[in-house]
Design a protein around this motif. Sequence first.
Motif, short mmCIF file in Angstrom:
data_model
loop_
_atom_site.label_atom_id
_atom_site.label_comp_id
_atom_site.label_asym_id
_atom_site.label_seq_id
_atom_site.Cartn_x
_atom_site.Cartn_y
_atom_site.Cartn_z
N ALA A 30 0.84 -1.21 0.00
CA ALA A 30 0.00 0.00 0.00
C ALA A 30 0.88 1.26 0.00
O ALA A 30 0.65 2.20 -0.77
CB ALA A 30 -0.92 -0.01 1.23
N PHE A 31 1.91 1.28 0.85
CA PHE A 31 2.82 2.44 0.88
C PHE A 31 3.52 2.63 -0.46
O PHE A 31 3.64 3.74 -0.96
CB PHE A 31 3.89 2.25 1.98
N GLN A 32 4.00 1.50 -1.00
CA GLN A 32 4.71 1.59 -2.29
C GLN A 32 3.81 2.17 -3.37
O GLN A 32 4.24 3.03 -4.14
CB GLN A 32 5.18 0.18 -2.72
N ASP A 33 2.57 1.71 -3.42
CA ASP A 33 1.64 2.19 -4.44
C ASP A 33 1.46 3.71 -4.35
O ASP A 33 1.53 4.42 -5.35
CB ASP A 33 0.27 1.51 -4.29
N VAL A 34 1.21 4.17 -3.14
CA VAL A 34 0.96 5.60 -2.95
C VAL A 34 2.20 6.43 -3.33
O VAL A 34 2.12 7.41 -4.07
CB VAL A 34 0.57 5.91 -1.49
N LEU A 35 3.35 5.99 -2.83
CA LEU A 35 4.57 6.78 -3.04
C LEU A 35 5.05 6.73 -4.49
O LEU A 35 5.45 7.75 -5.06
CB LEU A 35 5.68 6.31 -2.09
N LYS A 36 4.97 5.55 -5.08
CA LYS A 36 5.35 5.44 -6.50
C LYS A 36 4.40 6.25 -7.36
O LYS A 36 4.79 6.91 -8.32
CB LYS A 36 5.35 3.98 -6.96
N GLY A 37 3.12 6.22 -6.99
CA GLY A 37 2.11 6.98 -7.73
C GLY A 37 2.39 8.48 -7.69
O GLY A 37 1.99 9.22 -8.58
N ALA A 38 3.09 8.92 -6.65
CA ALA A 38 3.41 10.35 -6.53
C ALA A 38 4.77 10.67 -7.15
O ALA A 38 5.26 11.78 -7.03
CB ALA A 38 3.39 10.75 -5.06
N GLY A 39 5.37 9.66 -7.80
CA GLY A 39 6.60 9.93 -8.53
C GLY A 39 7.87 9.59 -7.80
O GLY A 39 8.97 9.87 -8.29
#
Length: 344
Positions: A30-39
């Motif tokens: 979940a953390f990875q998704d959010v952070l990767k999604g923000a670049g």
Amino acid sequence: MVEEKASSSDTQEDPIKLLVVEDDPAMLIAFQDVLKGAGFEVLSASNGEAALDLLGHTKPALILSDISMPIMDGYELFEAVRKQPGGASIPFIFLTARGTREDIFAGKSLGADDYITKPVTTQELLSAVRARLQRSDELMLAQLKHAYKDSLFVLANAIEARDSYTHAHMRRLSLYARALADQLEWDDARLEILEFGAILHDIGKIYIPESVLRKDSSLSDEEWVEMRKHPEVGALMIRDIPYLAPAIPLVLHHHERWDGDGYPAQLNGEEIPEGARLLAVADAFDAMTSDRPYRQAMPVDEAYTEIRNGSGKQFDPGIVQAMEKCWDSGEIHRIMDNSNKSSD
Ligand SMILES: [Fe+2]
């Protein structure tokens, strides 16, 4: 819009690298998704020891770490990171379960930059990460400025080894210039540039032959030609240092005259950058009131009269007026008295 990405990492540059340390695989994803999604680029580890292994060969811009994990917990990781070379400057955010107040307290007393309580919303996570990164950038910039200033003094003091007048002159000149600028209500940004200009204005003298610099009689025409190159040499010396670039006009034009008879560019009046016009007054006053190898210092009152007589000729009348106010308020004498004491 791509605001989310643009604010966290410029698409032209490498993405900012974050390390997430979390033993719960679902939470980690979940953390990875959010952070990767923000670049962001996201590295991950499932406990403190694995994180330390990673840190052995890469330096993330920020670490987000769970507290309770097997093998090595978040606190132990935090302490180990702080002890690593370069680790003290990595922003660290603890991820703590909601309601565990002891955890929060312990986390803060360790000096963690912040903590986030889980479950966390996308918005909370991103704003905490960005706030920490921004604070860390600001801190680094402040440290860099400090280091720049220190190296400036080292550089400028290198001239002192050749010309004992320079160091004390630089210090008094900075104080006179600051007093004039305060009188003219300059803002902080201009004051900073002025300070650099005052420190660096004669840096080009480093290339003037010792025999000319220390000569105790008048200079020959050829020697004056050499001496008059110092503003241009100084400007060339600092032109590749972006942080100092704003001071170049002050270094380059501090020997111009209001009436156009100065050097190197024979600018006149308001063509001369204002900082250089201000330095010219402070520089001339201090030069006149200091002993030099080829002459004794002029009495202070006489030097002040010279400055006033030079208004509209050598000097900007507006700056001379500021000088008059500093003289009347006693500021000029205060600076002279203090610098005499501190140079004893
Ligand atoms: Fe100069």
